[in-house]
Scaffold this active site. Structure first.
Site, mmCIF file in Angstrom:
data_model
loop_
_atom_site.group_PDB
_atom_site.id
_atom_site.type_symbol
_atom_site.label_atom_id
_atom_site.label_comp_id
_atom_site.label_asym_id
_atom_site.label_seq_id
_atom_site.Cartn_x
_atom_site.Cartn_y
_atom_site.Cartn_z
ATOM 1 N N GLU A 145 -1.782 -9.533 -3.209
ATOM 2 C CA GLU A 145 -3.218 -9.684 -3.458
ATOM 3 C C GLU A 145 -3.557 -9.388 -4.917
ATOM 4 O OE1 GLU A 145 -5.678 -8.916 0.529
ATOM 5 O OE2 GLU A 145 -4.372 -7.231 0.056
ATOM 6 N N ALA A 149 0.832 -1.195 0.000
ATOM 7 C CA ALA A 149 0.000 0.000 0.000
ATOM 8 C C ALA A 149 0.872 1.253 0.000
ATOM 9 C CB ALA A 149 -0.899 -0.001 1.230
ATOM 10 N N GLU A 168 0.550 -7.756 6.615
ATOM 11 C CA GLU A 168 -0.383 -6.812 7.240
ATOM 12 C C GLU A 168 -0.480 -6.961 8.758
ATOM 13 O OE1 GLU A 168 -1.744 -6.969 2.947
ATOM 14 O OE2 GLU A 168 -0.915 -8.368 4.420
#
Length: 694
Positions: A104, A62, A124
């Site tokens: 992902e 991210a 994560e």
């Protein structure tokens, strides 16, 4: 303006290239570019799509600039579903890392090819959350539940070859990643391959998820995110794919609202901010190629090992040939561990032990070192003598560092004619393993010497914290206070074993009495004797039961007995039956009637003492910012990372309530429970410690 996703057409293959340096983070422009790119490929009649990253990596996760902000369309889960729903064959070509959202995205394509050096993972949990874009639903379908649970609950990075064995990667190919992706897509088209959406694969076989959940909670010492990951993977087995995605998002949002997530995000950012000091802007460090280490015991050998692994040559000084030989053996054993773990090759091991390391008994051999670190016994007279000799032999411009844990660096520096070249480098044992390095700035330390300390820490892979001069600097000064708080609770009725359990239940790696056994009770004994010799304030509470243990030769793990008794070959101990009678005798001698403590009260007092002293440390400028305290306690003292550090914990717990408690406890011990002026000031102004981090 750079386009985040470049579109290229090669025959019937569309190539989407991510170009969002430095790590192709999945920011809004990248997400939108993926959606637009796949739509264009479908619209223009392509038969396959290859996705890869420009520069050094595939999508590394991210965009940290979006942390804490409301998500913007398209959300990553929607991007992943759009990729998976495409009627085109989709191929991810991976180099560098595919981490978090990056993996992902890769799992949302039909096929995955990687170069051998690539690594994948879903880290994560380290941010207090779980993969929220289908990772917990797709990974078990390709790798199986056990492998998926291992990867997701640990957050570990998996190399390409292992990922291939697990089924996460379909093909590992040497060479250019772009060409590898195009070649794989061409092979698939030539073979008449069909799309292969992971979400339409059969649900994986279940395991005992209740046991896995309990194990994740225990291993994480109360951290919720690994255990919630287990429940998300369980949904992959028990629910249809779309319902599993919904369950994943529910669990994701629960974690997003948790204090643990806030604490872990704080820890993530402060680790990156701690070395950014305005006083070092534009300051170049001195050159570092060769270092000297004085003292080859556990600490000195660990420092030397860390330096060797960082590519430095090391001259290690001991007092006798026998001691030098023993020091070499310790270093070789440390490096042997690195060899066994695959961190270095056999050739590297040979070079480090036979060429880069030079044991000596002659101070004159330190004359070529760019930096010399002493790691001798923690006594001022001994360290002063070392620095007198160093001043005679060290070359001009060499940095002279002391590894003291408590002592006054200014006094040590005064033994030289070049105090500007002196600083403290407080490593934590074992120095080649522990990540924290306190860099202690004396009154006359030159800016480029401080910069050199930080450069050395970075080269060694340490998390370095700037500290000022005082007894114990940041970490050990605060430790002395919260350990004193624990000693007071023992006198008043708690047992060392109840305190240790309450604090490990809170999330500490170890309780204070188990830590004392690990470090060696003789260390605390020496500190107590030194402080008593200097004079203790008559208002301070004191006790002698721990001294009695030491007088009997019980120093903790190294002697097999301390607060706990340790069987040979076992690291964990059982309570020492000799301890409570000593404590009870101490209570009787001081006229103390013991009372019961709840675990919650133990934690509250312990943490309040820690935060109050930390506020003094910041208020006095020993630590420049609250984040320096948080980093120190996280990396050197076993503070639970998911609580963010003591200052972050205090902000979340509420400073007004902590101050009220401290003032109430001052009624029973006004000397120990003196509110820190900074804490009082922040409460009066309605501010938090976070406001001081800048």
């Amino acid at each position: 303006m750079t386009i985040a996703i470049d579109y290229e057409r090669i025959g019937d293959i569309a190539v989407l290239k991510a170009q969002n340096p430095p790590v192709n983070a999945l920011g809004q422009a990248v997400r939108q570019g993926l959606v637009d790119g796949i739509a264009r490929a479908e619209r223009e009649g392509a038969k396959a799509v290859v996705i890869y990253g420009d520069g050094r990596t595939y999508f590394a996760g991210a965009d940290i600039r979006e942390f804490g902000k409301p998500p913007t369309d398209p959300w990553l889960p929607d991007v992943c579903q759009r990729l998976e729903d495409s009627p085109l064959i989709t191929v991810s070509a991976i180099h560098g890392t595919a981490l978090g959202g990056g993996l992902e995205v890769a799992l949302s394509t039909d096929y995955r090819v990687a170069v051998p050096s690539a690594r994948v993972g879903l880290p994560e949990v380290h941010l207090g959350i779980l993969p929220g874009a289908g990772g917990t639903q797709r990974l078990p379908r390709v790798a199986g539940v056990e492998a998926a649970l291992d990867m997701i609950t640990s957050g570990r990075h998996v190399g390409a070859r292992e990922a291939e064995k697990l089924g996460v990667i379909d093909r590992v190919v040497d060479g250019d990643v772009r060409e590898a992706g195009i070649a794989y897509a061409r092979d698939l088209l030539d073979a008449g391959a069909d799309t292969r959406p992971v979400g339409r694969m059969p649900a994986p076989a279940p395991v005992d998820f209740d046991a896995a959940h309990a194990a994740a909670l225990a291993k994480g010492r109360g951290q919720l995110s690994p255990a919630q990951c287990v429940r998300a993977v369980q949904a992959a087995c028990e629910l249809p794919f779309d319902k599993g995605l919904e369950r994943e998002r529910e669990l994701f949002h629960e974690l997003m609202e948790s204090d643990q997530r806030e604490g872990l995000i704080h820890a993530f950012f402060i680790e990156r901010a701690v070395a950014k000091l305005p006083e070092l802007d534009g300051v170049e460090p001195r050159g570092l190629t060769a270092i000297g280490v004085i003292g080859g015991g556990t600490m000195g050998a660990g420092i030397a090992t860390s330096a060797l692994l960082a590519g430095l040559t090391v001259t290690l000084l001991e007092m006798t040939p026998e001691a030098a030989l023993a020091a070499r053996g310790r270093i070789e054993a440390n490096l042997g561990g690195a060899l066994k773990r695959g961190k270095i090759s056999q050739d590297q091991f040979a070079h480090l032990t036979e060429t880069a390391l030079r044991p000596t008994t002659d101070y004159g051999d330190l004359g070529d070192a760019d930096l010399v670190i002493e790691a001798v016994f923690e006594e001022m007279d001994i360290k002063k003598d070392v620095f007198r000799k160093l001043d005679e032999v060290a070359k001009p411009g060499a940095v002279l560092a002391t590894n003291t844990s408590y002592l006054n660096v200014d006094e040590i520096a005064a033994m030289t004619g070049r105090p500007e070249d002196v600083l403290g480098l407080h490593f934590f044992s074992p120095a080649h393993v522990m990540k924290l390095l306190e860099i202690v700035v004396a009154d006359k330390t030159a800016p480029d010497v401080l910069a050199t300390g930080f450069a050395l820490g970075k080269r060694m892979g340490k998390v370095s914290v700037r500290a000022g001069v005082c007894d114990g600097f940041i970490g050990n000064r605060i430790l002395a206070t919260y350990r004193t708080c624990a000693d007071h609770m023992v006198l008043d009725g708690a047992s060392p074993y109840q305190i240790d359990k309450a604090l490990t239940d809170f999330g500490f790696a170890m309780g204070p009495f188990a830590v004392a056994d690990l470090a060696g009770l003789d260390i605390g004994w020496a500190v107590r004797k030194r402080k008593r010799a200097e004079g203790i304030d008559p208002r301070a509470r004191d006790s002698a039961y721990a001294d009695t243990l030491c007088e009997a030769g019980h120093f903790g793990q190294k002697t097999g007995k301390g607060y706990y008794v340790y069987e040979a070959g076992k690291r964990a101990g059982v309570p020492n039956p000799e301890v409570m009678p000593l404590i009870e005798a101490e209570r009787a001698a001081q006229g103390i009637t013991p009372r019961d403590f709840t675990d919650a009260e133990i934690v509250r007092r312990y943490m309040a003492a820690m935060v109050n002293e930390a506020a003094r440390v910041v208020g006095e400028g020993i630590a420049r910012r609250p984040l320096d305290v948080d980093v120190t306690l996280l990396y050197g003292y076993g503070f639970p990372r998911y609580r963010g550090g003591p200052m972050k914990w205090a902000d979340m717990a509420g400073l007004p309530g902590l101050l009220d408690d401290i003032r109430n406890w001052a009624a029973e011990d006004a000397y120990f429970w003196q509110p820190a002026p900074l804490l009082e000031q922040l409460v009066a102004e309605g501010r938090k410690f976070e406001d001081l981090n800048g």
